[in-house]
Design a protein around this motif. Structure first.
Motif, PDB file in Angstrom:
ATOM      1  N   GLY B  31       0.822  -1.212   0.000  1.00 58.22           N
ATOM      2  CA  GLY B  31       0.000   0.000   0.000  1.00 58.22           C
ATOM      3  C   GLY B  31       0.853   1.257   0.000  1.00 58.22           C
ATOM      4  N   SER B  32       0.200   2.408  -0.057  1.00 56.41           N
ATOM      5  CA  SER B  32       0.912   3.687  -0.050  1.00 56.41           C
ATOM      6  C   SER B  32      -0.023   4.780   0.421  1.00 56.41           C
ATOM      7  CB  SER B  32       1.408   4.016  -1.451  1.00 56.41           C
ATOM      8  OG  SER B  32       0.310   4.419  -2.241  1.00 56.41           O
ATOM      9  N   LEU B  33       0.558   5.942   0.713  1.00 57.21           N
ATOM     10  CA  LEU B  33      -0.263   7.093   1.121  1.00 57.21           C
ATOM     11  C   LEU B  33      -1.260   7.457   0.035  1.00 57.21           C
ATOM     12  CD1 LEU B  33       2.254   9.504   2.848  1.00 57.21           C
ATOM     13  CD2 LEU B  33       0.158   8.606   3.851  1.00 57.21           C
ATOM     14  N   ALA B  34      -0.806   7.371  -1.218  1.00 54.45           N
ATOM     15  CA  ALA B  34      -1.686   7.761  -2.316  1.00 54.45           C
ATOM     16  C   ALA B  34      -2.901   6.856  -2.404  1.00 54.45           C
ATOM     17  CB  ALA B  34      -0.919   7.743  -3.632  1.00 54.45           C
ATOM     18  N   CYS B  35      -2.691   5.572  -2.121  1.00 54.20           N
ATOM     19  CA  CYS B  35      -3.796   4.622  -2.235  1.00 54.20           C
ATOM     20  C   CYS B  35      -4.805   4.757  -1.110  1.00 54.20           C
ATOM     21  CB  CYS B  35      -3.269   3.193  -2.225  1.00 54.20           C
ATOM     22  SG  CYS B  35      -2.357   2.784  -3.707  1.00 54.20           S
ATOM     23  N   GLY B  36      -4.407   5.379  -0.011  1.00 46.50           N
ATOM     24  CA  GLY B  36      -5.358   5.551   1.081  1.00 46.50           C
ATOM     25  C   GLY B  36      -5.223   4.505   2.160  1.00 46.50           C
ATOM     26  N   ALA B  38      -2.170   1.527   3.866  1.00 48.69           N
ATOM     27  CA  ALA B  38      -0.859   0.907   3.799  1.00 48.69           C
ATOM     28  C   ALA B  38      -0.642   0.122   5.077  1.00 48.69           C
ATOM     29  CB  ALA B  38       0.224   1.966   3.654  1.00 48.69           C
ATOM     30  N   PHE B 145      -4.255   2.369  -9.198  1.00 47.33           N
ATOM     31  CA  PHE B 145      -3.748   1.741  -7.983  1.00 47.33           C
ATOM     32  C   PHE B 145      -2.605   0.763  -8.275  1.00 47.33           C
ATOM     33  CE2 PHE B 145      -8.098   2.985  -6.743  1.00 47.33           C
ATOM     34  CZ  PHE B 145      -7.769   3.806  -5.678  1.00 47.33           C
ATOM     35  N   VAL B 256      -0.493  13.461 -10.531  1.00 42.94           N
ATOM     36  CA  VAL B 256       0.641  12.622 -10.145  1.00 42.94           C
ATOM     37  C   VAL B 256       0.700  11.343 -10.967  1.00 42.94           C
ATOM     38  CG1 VAL B 256       0.977  13.422  -7.784  1.00 42.94           C
ATOM     39  CG2 VAL B 256      -0.731  11.664  -8.234  1.00 42.94           C
TER      40      VAL B 256
END
Lengths: 391, 284
Positions: B31-36, B38, B145, B256
């Motif tokens: 996961g990541s910050l962008a995906c919401g 993590a 995603f 982005v």
């Protein structure tokens, strides 16, 4: 648990005086205003009074008010009417940050061959009127731009927009659901052709709304049938709801100053205290002109739904621009349009106050919020790394 | 409001095993910050390095993501690595008394983090692992995603998914711009029905002029409507041989993930026109 209600842009408490006003019109004075007997006639008088009161809040004439079932209906009716009036015009202008009540209508129309331009906003949520001047042309049937944004509270310069629209002979509609009762309005001296308002955002019950329709602006009704609302909105009137909306408008007019003084002070204090007590926060649209009751704050590195659930455990009701609360996966279209970074958009919380918000409510939010954010940042794999480098 | 079970609420309010293990044997991050959301999972093994003696996590995400992480660590403690690999996302959801379908991707994220941790520990290189998704083997289907066809097929099969909406709930794929929904439907058909992949009919030989027309057609009919749906747009600047120059407009400009979007455009053009097409994003 007593609720600390800071979600007034979602819906508001029905004012007790409003409820008192509508109560007799269910079981006692239940007549149909269209009926040719005294029993219906007395209800008709109250509906007329409600129309006068609603018009007074808008600085409009009573015959310019069409009662509807909600803000969404008013928006739908306005846009569809404009397109029927100008069948040869195939262009609609709106903004990327509209409420779905407008945006979904426009996007559906785009699929049916209309050209739809969605104006962009800057990082503070403000429109660039130069863009409007560039895209509007003789093909434009309607421009629909909200008065104030429900998520950030950012207020758009609707009068200037209306003036630009007039030059091209198109119609100008504004979704003023969040603005009515918070911003003084005077339709007698305005460039707005149509304006949507919703009862439950101003302490009237849900299921009530109105469309302001400027005298002389042609209109094709959305709902057809009987002659109610001068054939502009068929269907037996929601008499109790209309009477309630009228009373709520009267009270809103009287409380306009409170919204812009006491409520604004509460909002400002909340915002100031959050900014000073919690690190890595920003106010979305903080540099723009905003509604006096709304603040949208972004907490970096935490997720909005988790914040809301923990606030809710403490009785605090707010809302979020986060994806997870709505079931969608993308954060709010408003924050995305503003270019709010993902690190902030997922953790954005909206507090929206009303004249029923107290000092104690604000104290409670200020007390409970910092440990909640700290706790979630402790849980987050990002919080610590990023915060460590930030300090 | 979500209809969370008491168990989800309880694990969200009092999550078990939060934190780091400084001398962890295995770490899995997805996961990541962008995906919401993590999740970073830490595993500590026993002396013989077969059994999980401790598990801790750090999660950025909603209530069900935090509860799923907490549940995962409780489930795997005491299990051998091989036993842990058998933990499915359904088991995590069942441990919590069920999750709303829209939140099933939280349980999938837990299962993934576990797989990544163990694969990394065992030295199984994760091809193209880019911090967005562990299972990057295969072609990227969802560019929003970063989710591949292989991963989607696995989740579709394991959870018996029949609609694109379900796939979005379980993996997030298709939940962004929605551009990959038709592709997801094809994958469902492939997995559930064993049907072969649909190939678009591409013209065998193209004159330059015809090729340019076709590129314009595909951009107008197949690409731009999908970008509009997300408030974006693009403009065709030039076509020189196999190179198609475009400039992004509106929401796509400065987005982005415009790099991802450019690859998506390229994919579409290759699918409909020719394999040698290269899309180049230029300054407008």
């Amino acid at each position: 648990m007593r609720e600390i209600y800071a979600d007034n842009n979602a819906t508001t408490k029905v004012d007790e005086a409003v409820f008192d006003e509508m109560r007799p019109y269910f079981c006692e004075l239940y007549g149909n205003p269209s009926s040719m007997h005294f029993f219906g006639g007395q209800v008709q008088k109250k509906v007329d009074e409600a129309r006068n009161r609603t018009a007074a809040l808008l600085g409009a004439q009573p015959e310019e008010i069409v009662f509807t079932a909600c803000g969404t209906e008013s928006d739908n009716a306005a846009i569809r009417s404009a397109l029927e009036i100008f069948p040869e015009r195939r262009h609609i202008i709106t903004t990327r940050v509209e409420h779905p009540a407008v945006l979904t209508v426009c996007r559906n129309l785009a699929k049916r061959g209309y050209r739809v331009t969605e104006l962009s906003v800057d990082g503070e949520g403000r429109l660039d009127l130069a863009e409007l001047r560039t895209v509007i042309d003789a093909d434009t049937a309607i421009v629909s731009v909200m008065f104030a944004n429900n998520e950030t509270g950012v207020v758009f310069p609707v009068e200037e927009i209306g003036a630009i629209v007039k030059e091209k002979g198109a119609l100008f509609h504004t979704d003023a659901v969040q603005a009515v009762g918070k911003i003084p309005l005077n339709m007698a001296d305005s460039t707005i052709d149509m304006l949507a308002l919703s009862g439950h955002k101003l302490h009237a019950p849900k299921g009530t709304g109105a469309l302001y329709l400027r005298k002389g602006v042609p209109f094709r009704p959305f709902m057809v049938g009987g002659h109610q609302e001068r054939s502009r909105r068929a269907g037996t009137e929601n008499t109790a709801g209309i009477i309630a909306l009228g009373k709520a408008c009267e009270l809103a007019g009287r409380n306009l100053e409170i919204e812009n003084t006491r409520v604004r002070d509460l909002r400002d204090r909340l915002e100031r205290e959050i900014m000073s007590r919690i690190g890595n926060v920003q106010v979305n649209g903080g540099k723009a002109e905003r509604l006096p009751n709304t603040v949208s704050v972004a907490f970096e590195f935490v997720e909005g739904e988790a914040i809301l659930m923990l606030l809710s455990e403490k009785g605090i009701c707010a809302s979020s621009g986060s994806a997870c609360t709505s079931g969608s996966l993308e954060p709010s279209h408003v924050l995305r349009a503003m270019g709010v970074p993902f690190t902030c958009a997922h953790g954005s919380i909206r507090f929206s106050l009303s004249r029923f918000t107290t000092d104690e409510d604000i104290d409670a939010i200020i007390r409970e919020l910092p440990p909640i954010i700290e706790r979630l940042r402790e849980l987050s794999p990002f919080g610590r790394e990023f915060l460590a480098t930030a300090h | 409001m979500w209809d969370y079970t008491d168990k989800v609420r309880e694990h969200f309010l009092n999550p078990r095993n939060v934190g780091e293990i400084p001398d962890a044997d295995a770490i899995g991050e997805v996961g990541s910050l962008a995906c919401g959301d993590a999740l970073k999972l830490y595993l500590k093994l026993d002396e013989s390095k077969t059994r999980i003696v401790d598990a801790k996590f750090q999660t950025f995400g909603c209530a069900s993501a935090i509860a799923s992480s907490s549940a995962l660590t409780e489930i795997i403690k005491g299990r051998t690595l091989d036993e842990a690999l058998n933990v499915s996302n359904q088991e995590i959801a069942e441990f919590l008394g069920g999750l709303p379908e829209e939140k099933m991707h939280c349980s999938v994220m837990g299962q993934e983090a576990l797989e990544v941790a163990i694969a990394k520990y065992r030295g199984g290189a994760l091809p193209g692992h880019d911090h967005v998704h562990p299972d990057m083997a295969g072609d990227v289907v969802c560019t929003c995603f970063g989710i591949t066809d292989q991963f989607l097929k696995k989740v579709i099969k394991e959870n018996d998914l029949h609609t694109a909406e379900q796939v979005t709930h379980f993996t997030k794929a298709g939940g962004g711009c929605g551009g990959c929904v038709p592709k997801i439907k094809e994958l469902i058909a492939e997995v559930m029905g064993g049907q072969p992949k649909k190939e678009h009919k591409r013209p065998e030989k193209l004159t330059n002029l015809r090729k340019m027309q076709l590129i314009q057609d595909v951009l107008e009919k197949e690409v731009r409507p999908l970008l509009w749906a997300d408030g974006g747009d693009l403009e065709l600047v030039d076509i020189a041989g196999g190179t198609v120059q475009i400039v992004f407009r509106k929401a796509c400009a400065g987005c982005v993930s415009s790099g991802h979007t450019a690859r998506f455009v390229e994919q579409k053009l290759r699918e409909f026109v020719a394999d040698d097409i290269r899309v180049e994003e230029v300054e407008g």
